[in-house]
Design an enzyme around this catalytic site. Structure first.
Site, PDB file in Angstrom:
ATOM      1  N   TYR A  47       0.848  -1.204   0.000  1.00 21.81           N
ATOM      2  CA  TYR A  47       0.000   0.000   0.000  1.00 21.81           C
ATOM      3  C   TYR A  47       0.882   1.251   0.000  1.00 21.81           C
ATOM      4  O   TYR A  47       0.661   2.171  -0.788  1.00 21.81           O
ATOM      5  CB  TYR A  47      -0.928  -0.002   1.220  1.00 21.81           C
ATOM      6  CG  TYR A  47      -1.761   1.251   1.306  1.00 21.81           C
ATOM      7  CD1 TYR A  47      -2.919   1.387   0.547  1.00 21.81           C
ATOM      8  CD2 TYR A  47      -1.389   2.299   2.128  1.00 21.81           C
ATOM      9  CE1 TYR A  47      -3.686   2.542   0.611  1.00 21.81           C
ATOM     10  CE2 TYR A  47      -2.150   3.459   2.199  1.00 21.81           C
ATOM     11  CZ  TYR A  47      -3.291   3.574   1.435  1.00 21.81           C
ATOM     12  OH  TYR A  47      -4.034   4.723   1.494  1.00 21.81           O
ATOM     13  N   LYS A  82       1.212   4.182  -3.004  1.00 24.30           N
ATOM     14  CA  LYS A  82       0.987   5.614  -2.780  1.00 24.30           C
ATOM     15  C   LYS A  82       2.189   6.417  -3.255  1.00 24.30           C
ATOM     16  O   LYS A  82       2.041   7.462  -3.881  1.00 24.30           O
ATOM     17  CB  LYS A  82       0.702   5.907  -1.304  1.00 24.30           C
ATOM     18  CG  LYS A  82      -0.545   5.229  -0.761  1.00 24.30           C
ATOM     19  CD  LYS A  82      -1.809   5.640  -1.507  1.00 24.30           C
ATOM     20  CE  LYS A  82      -2.308   4.541  -2.394  1.00 24.30           C
ATOM     21  NZ  LYS A  82      -3.324   4.809  -3.354  1.00 24.30           N
TER      22      LYS A  82
END
Length: 115
Positions: A4, A8
């Site tokens: 994750y 990003k």
């Protein structure tokens, strides 16, 4: 969690690459914060409306602060990104990998993308 975080970082690097290659296009990255969603959980302090406020502001506002490009925003404020996101070598490699995976090449710098 690392995947994750990496995704990003790459989102931010891609926005910065678009801003660098096509200065006539406003391209920014937005950190929505911890938002109460299925992913964020019910204990998150932000609402869904909070999470989209900065995106909406960047798309619709005449505020000079919203007319910048190549920035990372959080709650309508410019945030300092990771140095990796601003590294033009990382940005160009990301574009190359995206083109290889997708089979779609981004337009040359002098062309304005049809966004």
């Amino acid at each position: 969690m690392q995947a994750y975080c990496d995704s990003k970082l790459l989102d931010i690097a891609l926005a910065f690459a678009v801003a660098r290659h096509w200065p006539d296009v406003l391209a920014n990255a937005v950190a929505p914060g911890w938002i109460a969603t299925k992913m964020g959980g019910s204990g998150a302090p932000g609402t869904l409306a909070d999470g989209v406020d900065t995106q909406r502001w960047l798309m619709t506002s005449d505020d000079p602060a919203a007319q910048q490009s190549g920035r990372l925003f959080y709650q309508r404020q410019i945030e300092e990104p990771s140095p990796l996101a601003t590294d033009t070598g990382v940005q160009d490699k990301l574009i190359t990998v995206c083109e290889r995976i997708s089979g779609v090449s981004l337009p040359a710098d002098e062309e304005t993308p049809g966004i």
